[in-house]
Enzyme design. Structure first.
Site, PDB file in Angstrom:
ATOM      1  N   ASP A   1      16.324  80.727  12.175  1.00  0.00           N
ATOM      2  CA  ASP A   1      17.567  79.349  12.599  1.00  0.00           C
ATOM      3  C   ASP A   1      18.211  79.450  13.762  1.00  0.00           C
ATOM      4  OD1 ASP A   1      19.017  76.344  11.004  1.00  0.00           O
ATOM      5  OD2 ASP A   1      18.183  76.635  12.685  1.00  0.00           O
TER       6      ASP A   1
ATOM      7  N   GLU B   1      17.896  85.765   3.937  1.00  0.00           N
ATOM      8  CA  GLU B   1      16.699  85.098   2.728  1.00  0.00           C
ATOM      9  C   GLU B   1      16.092  85.514   3.436  1.00  0.00           C
ATOM     10  OE1 GLU B   1      17.097  81.129   4.462  1.00  0.00           O
ATOM     11  OE2 GLU B   1      17.565  80.518   3.279  1.00  0.00           O
TER      12      GLU B   1
ATOM     13  N   TYR C   1      20.457  74.511  -0.945  1.00  0.00           N
ATOM     14  CA  TYR C   1      20.139  73.421  -0.219  1.00  0.00           C
ATOM     15  C   TYR C   1      19.787  72.127  -1.236  1.00  0.00           C
ATOM     16  CZ  TYR C   1      22.107  75.614   3.750  1.00  0.00           C
ATOM     17  OH  TYR C   1      22.826  76.631   4.542  1.00  0.00           O
TER      18      TYR C   1
ATOM     19  N   GLU D   1      25.627  79.980   1.095  1.00  0.00           N
ATOM     20  CA  GLU D   1      25.219  79.199   1.445  1.00  0.00           C
ATOM     21  C   GLU D   1      25.120  77.613   0.610  1.00  0.00           C
ATOM     22  OE1 GLU D   1      22.340  79.329   4.552  1.00  0.00           O
ATOM     23  OE2 GLU D   1      22.853  81.420   5.140  1.00  0.00           O
TER      24      GLU D   1
HETATM   25  C1  ADA Z   1      18.893  78.844   5.959  1.00  0.00           C
HETATM   26  C2  ADA Z   1      20.231  80.324   6.793  1.00  0.00           C
HETATM   27  C3  ADA Z   1      20.749  79.721   7.897  1.00  0.00           C
HETATM   28  C4  ADA Z   1      20.348  78.042   8.297  1.00  0.00           C
HETATM   29  C5  ADA Z   1      20.359  77.002   6.877  1.00  0.00           C
HETATM   30  C6  ADA Z   1      20.240  75.877   7.983  1.00  0.00           C
HETATM   31  O1  ADA Z   1      19.873  79.178   4.730  1.00  0.00           O
HETATM   32  O2  ADA Z   1      20.548  81.132   5.853  1.00  0.00           O
HETATM   33  O3  ADA Z   1      20.643  80.321   8.709  1.00  0.00           O
HETATM   34  O4  ADA Z   1      19.342  78.583   8.662  1.00  0.00           O
HETATM   35  O5  ADA Z   1      19.085  77.877   6.365  1.00  0.00           O
HETATM   36  O6  ADA Z   1      20.804  74.747   8.411  1.00  0.00           O
HETATM   37  O7  ADA Z   1      18.767  75.681   6.744  1.00  0.00           O
END
Ligand code: ADA
Length: 597
Positions: free
Chosen positions: A163, A404, A470, A506
């Site tokens: 991403d 990840e 998340y 994260e």
């Molecule tokens: C994941 C990934 C990030 C980003 C994040 C998101 O944890 O490691 O690079 O993609 O999710 O914003 O969803």
């Protein structure tokens, strides 16, 4: 590979500037002899990503050609002349005056070529570089994956398996430099503290076995000296520093280490480094710096800006480090690839605790085993190149060998409590990378950023568990209480299973700057603050949580998808042009220690 330096015995010539450029959409350049020089060019900035500079290069993923000219100063007549690229993404092939010099695959890390046999010392030299950034499933990071692991959330255009935007180009400085013969070819610094005395172990290598090394370590108050006689080109010196001023976020003190090489009674080379005396270790479920437990407070970042793309941007690096100080952060992770050496020099000076990550993002374990082996080989090379480049930075406190890696049954794992065993070859993949890192550097802990629901077997060989989670965004939206309860139980389970420190590496929510709502609506600044508040409170309630990195420091460009408004990932505490959202002010209120007095 030592960072180039200019001094009495060494010289360098930075080739950055405006070069000639042309796209090669049909990939005909080699057949048409562009490596000897090409016409119909347009200007390009080196370093930069080509994607941000012209409308037709914005989404161009493919082949681009660069050319420039340079001359060799006559004073460089008898030396070893090298050409060093700080980073090119993804593949680079280099010609000088039409002669093939070499090629390299893999972005984000430096590579260099010896030019001594290729250059014309009497007249100008034409340097041509072919850069390609094909997205391929066997590359690291992977792209054009048949069954995109990421399409769980989004269908990416361009088809990355990660991403962020697959920027392309000569992304960091191109430096022509000369070193004497013989020279100091590498140095490794290890520091420790015994009975309050700082020990600095210097292990240098020379291109010639018949040399001696003299070192001096300077601080404000004293100069320590030492020397070594070569043993087959290896030179070891240990210095004891009484009453050392230790490197830490609150006092990032750097000593100046000067080394000089003696050959047949004459000084022939010198090299200097700024070093920090510090120790980092794991004790139980805590991370210790200089014998004291620490908590990582900071961000995942990206090298990203709206003009230079992923290209080196020194003003931005300086600004980002200052903004993180303003917020009160003491740590960041180089998501999801090695950042510029200049960033790490800034982290050394500011006292940031850096988790230094390889480009191994978006790994997956379905499909062609041959491709999985290819990816493992590339990952191992990148671990080795990363440690070789960054091993002497006091700010680097941990290696992250992946971000990840996707378990085959990712969705089942994220949402269920089951701990189905995973195929052993996947565990061996990650165990191999962690073992490589430990074998190359036994002074730093090793980890990787795991997704929520990662197979527990994958955590057996890491020293710290890093977890990207998340709840409240990708699931349990607007149900932050439920998300925190689930995460709390999950954290307890992972800790009781591993007994290791856990860092939430994260957590975040996409947030449109300027969008406000009461009660908090998704994408509002209020929701981002409320989500971070819950997570910070949870982190404070668990003594085995050794830190939390907010995702992400600033909004950044990613692939086009319905999930990314305007092609940006908007989970930044700052906007892409580095203006604070409410979250930045909130984090400052939680992290920055009010100035004493
Ligand atoms: C994941 C990934 C990030 C980003 C994040 C998101 O944890 O490691 O690079 O993609 O999710 O914003 O969803």
């Amino acid at each position: 590979m030592l960072y180039p330096q200019q001094n009495k015995y060494r010289d360098l010539y930075v080739l950055d500037g405006i070069w000639d450029f042309r796209l090669d959409p049909e990939n005909v350049g080699v057949d048409h002899g562009w490596h000897e020089g090409f016409m119909e060019s347009r200007p390009i900035a080196v370093p930069s990503s080509w994607n941000e500079l012209y409308p037709d290069t914005y989404d161009f993923i493919g082949v681009g050609w660069y050319q420039t000219v340079f001359s060799i100063p006559t004073s460089w007549s008898q030396d070893d002349i090298r050409l060093r690229f700080g980073s090119v993404t993804y593949g680079a092939t280099v010609w000088i005056n039409g002669h093939f010099v070499g090629s390299h695959e893999g972005g984000n890390l430096p590579f260099e070529f010896c030019l001594t046999d290729h250059i014309d010392r009497e007249s100008g030299n034409k340097l041509v570089v072919r850069v390609e950034n094909e997205l391929r499933p066997d590359r690291v990071p992977p792209g054009n994956v048949p069954k995109q692991s990421l399409n769980i959330f989004m269908s990416n255009t361009p088809a990355t398996n990660y991403d962020f935007f697959p920027y392309s180009g000569i992304h960091r400085s191109v430096i022509l430099y000369r070193i004497p013969i013989p020279s100091i070819s590498d140095v490794t610094i290890r520091t420790s503290i015994i009975d309050e005395v700082g020990l600095v172990d210097i292990r240098a290598f020379s291109s010639d076995p018949d040399v001696d090394l003299f070192v001096s370590l300077q601080s404000d108050s004293c100069v320590l000296q030492g020397s070594a006689v070569s043993a087959n080109g290896e030179l070891n010196v240990s210095l004891e520093v009484n009453d050392p001023r230790l490197w830490s976020p609150s006092d990032p003190y750097l000593y100046q280490l000067n080394m000089s090489l003696n050959h047949q009674g004459k000084t022939v080379d010198s090299y200097s480094l700024e070093i920090g005396i510090r120790t980092i270790e794991i004790r139980g479920h805590e991370i210790y710096l200089n014998g004291e437990p620490i908590e990582l407070k900071g961000f995942g970042r990206h090298e990203d800006s709206s003009v230079s793309g992923r290209g080196q941007n020194l003003p931005l690096s300086v600004k980002d480090h200052n903004l993180m100080k303003w917020v009160g952060a003491n740590s960041y992770r180089t998501a999801h690839y090695p950042y510029s050496e200049e960033d790490l020099f800034l982290a050394d000076k500011h006292g940031f605790l850096v988790v230094d990550e390889t480009p191994a993002v978006g790994l997956f374990f379905e499909g062609d085993r041959g491709q999985i082996e290819d990816r493992l080989t590339k990952c191992r090379e990148q671990v080795s190149e990363l440690i070789s480049r960054d091993k002497n930075h006091p700010s680097v406190i941990m290696w992250s060998v992946a971000n990840e890696p996707f378990p085959p049954d990712l969705m089942t794992r994220i949402f269920s409590e089951i701990e189905e065993p995973v195929e052993s070859f996947t565990t061996e993949f990650l165990t191999t990378l962690a073992s490589d890192a430990k074998n190359l550097d036994d002074t730093r802990p090793v980890s990787f950023a795991a997704v929520h629901g990662t197979p527990l077997e994958w955590l057996e060989n890491v020293d710290v568990v890093m977890l990207n989670t998340y709840g409240g965004w990708y699931f349990d939206q607007l149900n932050l209480g439920g998300a925190i309860d689930k995460l709390s139980e999950y954290l307890d389970r992972v800790h009781s299973s591993t007994g290791k420190p856990i860092v939430i590496s994260e957590v975040g929510a996409d947030t449109i700057s300027g969008f406000h709502s009461v009660p908090e609506e998704l994408y509002s600044e209020e929701y981002q603050v409320e989500m971070l508040r819950r997570y910070l409170d949870l982190a404070e309630s668990k003594d085995f949580l050794a830190g939390l990195h907010v995702w992400v420091m600033a909004d950044f460009r990613t692939t086009h998808s319905l999930m990314r408004i305007g092609g940006l990932n908007r989970k930044g505490a700052f906007t892409r042009d580095r203006q604070p959202k409410m979250a930045a002010h909130f984090l400052r209120s939680r992290w920055s220690v009010a100035p004493s007095g």
